[in-house]
Design a protein around this motif. Structure first.
Motif, mmCIF file in Angstrom:
data_model
loop_
_atom_site.group_PDB
_atom_site.id
_atom_site.type_symbol
_atom_site.label_atom_id
_atom_site.label_comp_id
_atom_site.label_asym_id
_atom_site.label_seq_id
_atom_site.Cartn_x
_atom_site.Cartn_y
_atom_site.Cartn_z
ATOM 1 N N CYS A 1 -0.250 3.855 3.115
ATOM 2 C CA CYS A 1 0.105 3.697 4.543
ATOM 3 C C CYS A 1 1.327 2.806 4.751
ATOM 4 O O CYS A 1 1.710 2.550 5.891
ATOM 5 N N CYS B 1 0.862 -1.186 0.000
ATOM 6 C CA CYS B 1 0.000 0.000 0.000
ATOM 7 C C CYS B 1 0.900 1.239 0.000
ATOM 8 O O CYS B 1 1.647 1.471 0.956
ATOM 9 N N GLU C 1 -5.470 -1.911 6.159
ATOM 10 C CA GLU C 1 -5.125 -0.905 7.173
ATOM 11 C C GLU C 1 -5.797 0.447 6.914
ATOM 12 O O GLU C 1 -6.249 1.090 7.835
ATOM 13 N N CYS C 2 -5.814 0.867 5.619
ATOM 14 C CA CYS C 2 -6.298 2.234 5.356
ATOM 15 C C CYS C 2 -7.385 2.302 4.283
ATOM 16 O O CYS C 2 -7.920 3.374 4.014
ATOM 17 N N CYS D 1 -6.745 -1.843 0.949
ATOM 18 C CA CYS D 1 -5.722 -2.114 1.956
ATOM 19 C C CYS D 1 -6.434 -2.378 3.294
ATOM 20 O O CYS D 1 -7.286 -1.583 3.701
ATOM 21 N N HIS E 1 1.603 -0.314 4.390
ATOM 22 C CA HIS E 1 1.292 -1.695 4.777
ATOM 23 C C HIS E 1 1.721 -2.627 3.644
ATOM 24 O O HIS E 1 1.603 -2.304 2.474
HETATM 25 ZN ZN LIG Z 1 -2.886 1.203 3.366
#
Ligand SMILES: [Zn+2]
Ligand SMILES: C[S@@+](CC[C@H](N)C(=O)[O-])C[C@H]1O[C@@H](n2cnc3c(N)ncnc32)[C@H](O)[C@@H]1O
Length: 407
Positions: free
Chosen positions: A269, A266, A288-289, A286, A271
């Motif tokens: 972020c 990603c 995470e984000c 993603c 990740h």
């Molecule tokens: Zn991300």
């Protein structure tokens, strides 16, 4: 009888590297403009910067010889001045035969002289052949080699198929790749074409490059029912290098194929994660984000250093006198530590830049990660990089704390 004077029809000089003395082109004479890359301008290729690459090859092959514990044969089909193969014969204990070859007549003339100069005619044979022709002639049982060193201009891919065929069971394939623009994602299409995998321009693109080359070797070998185990790899200066031990058998090949996969990244972020199957490439979101992710591969997801082999190489380095001993000791110590660590690494400067924060030291980041219960080790790929099992968001949070506690 050693000939004292050798007439090249180009400016040349005698250099000492490792335990050998060889005649090579005088590079200064071939640098007409500041932009000229003298090793390639010379009538016979010679690059003094690759001494470290050759030193490491000597150590790796000696470690391999100790591992198999018998006399071994080595082939270097793209030899140039012969410096590499000559060093193998002169410096590695237990080498019964070295075959060196090059397509260039001038290179072969020089390589023959250099073999003679070092009194190695008995054990070093010089051939004047196209690499794939030579290797194809060694593809039958009892003609094969224990070790193959492929050190080409650019990519080793054109030689991989015949190289694997010319290696005996449990043999060692060492390959250099200097075509980092494709491998690191500057020319992605060329990488897909040559290596069969998509690169990605991330801060850890050099590791991706190693994994793409390792994956390509594994794929070529698998077609011949041969599996691979990566014993060592490194990214240094303008090139990467992979040392792969092969093992005959369809099951071994299947195991290698299962080790292939993808790295998802990603760019928002930082990740990253890995996926074994193209059906698991959930790049849309993603975790995470929520941003769209990008990916690299198929590439080798298995280990790219073997801890025991690193230790064997470190031992050899302690017993050898090279100009590069200290540099090599540092490199091997780093690779040994990162052998068991997760794939991909973070570059502290990149994170600091993203967060618009000052850059903490690597030591401070390692400490704060350890203090918070994470595994973390530096990486030889980047002096500002670290491998950790912490998530990208945890690394960023801990970096903020590390910076604030430094203020
Ligand atoms: Zn991300
Ligand atoms: C990078 S240089 C080798 C450097 C050498 N291994 C060393 O450590 O100094 C590549 C060499 O490959 C040779 N070469 C290029 N294509 C070849 C081919 N198809 N077969 C054999 N040699 C080839 C070139 O003439 C050149 O000498």
């Amino acid at each position: 009888m050693v000939k004292e004077v050798f007439e090249t029809n180009f400016p040349s000089e005698t250099v000492q590297e490792g335990k050998v003395k060889v005649v090579v082109p005088k590079l200064k004479a071939f640098k007409k403009q500041p932009s000229d890359y003298a090793p390639s301008k010379a009538p016979v290729f010679y690059n003094p910067v690759m001494e470290l690459n050759r030193d490491i090859a000597v150590l790796a092959f000696q470690a391999y010889q100790r591992m198999v514990n018998r006399d071994i044969s080595i082939c270097e089909p793209l030899t140039s001045s012969g410096i590499r193969g000559i060093r193998f014969a002169a410096e590695i204990h237990g080498v019964k035969k070295v075959v060196i070859s090059d397509i260039s007549e001038r290179a072969i003339k020089l390589a023959k002289h250099n073999v003679n100069l070092n009194g190695l005619n008995e054990r070093v044979t010089v051939q004047h052949k196209d690499a794939n022709c030579l290797l194809s002639c060694h593809g039958a049982p009892r003609k094969r080699f224990d070790i193959m060193d492929i050190d080409p201009f650019g990519s080793p891919v054109p030689y991989l198929d015949s190289t694997v065929r010319a290696l005996r069971n449990k043999g060692l394939l060492a390959a250099t790749a200097t075509d980092l623009a494709p491998l690191c994602g500057v020319h992605a299409k060329a990488c897909v074409r040559k290596y069969g995998g998509k690169p990605l321009r991330t801060e850890y693109c050099h590791e991706i490059a190693v994994r793409l080359l390792a994956g390509c070797i594994a794929t070529v070998a698998a077609k011949q029912d041969i599996g691979v185990h990566i014993l060592f790899s490194h990214s240094t200066d303008h090139y990467i290098r992979v040392y792969a031990q092969i093992a005959y058998g369809a099951k071994k090949a299947d195991a290698s194929t299962k080790t292939m996969g993808y790295v998802l990244h990603c760019f928002n972020c930082l990740h990253r994660e890995t996926a074994r199957s193209p059906f698991n490439l959930h790049i849309e979101k993603c975790p995470e984000c929520g941003s769209k992710m990008d990916w690299a591969g198929p590439l080798w997801l298995g280990k790219i250093f073997d801890t025991q082999f690193c230790e064997l190489m470190a031992q050899e380095n302690r017993h050898t006198a090279f100009r590069n001993n200290r540099k090599i000791a540092t490199l091997i110590a780093l690779t040994k530590d990162e052998a068991e660590a997760p794939a991909t690494y973070y570059v502290i400067d990149k994170i600091s830049n993203k967060l618009s924060l000052p850059v903490p030291s690597v030591a401070a980041m390692l400490k704060i990660l350890h203090d918070n219960g994470f595994e973390a080790v530096p990486t030889h790929f980047n002096s500002r990089g670290l491998r950790t099992n912490a998530s990208a968001s945890a690394v960023q949070n801990l970096l903020k704390i590390a910076v604030s506690s430094q203020e």
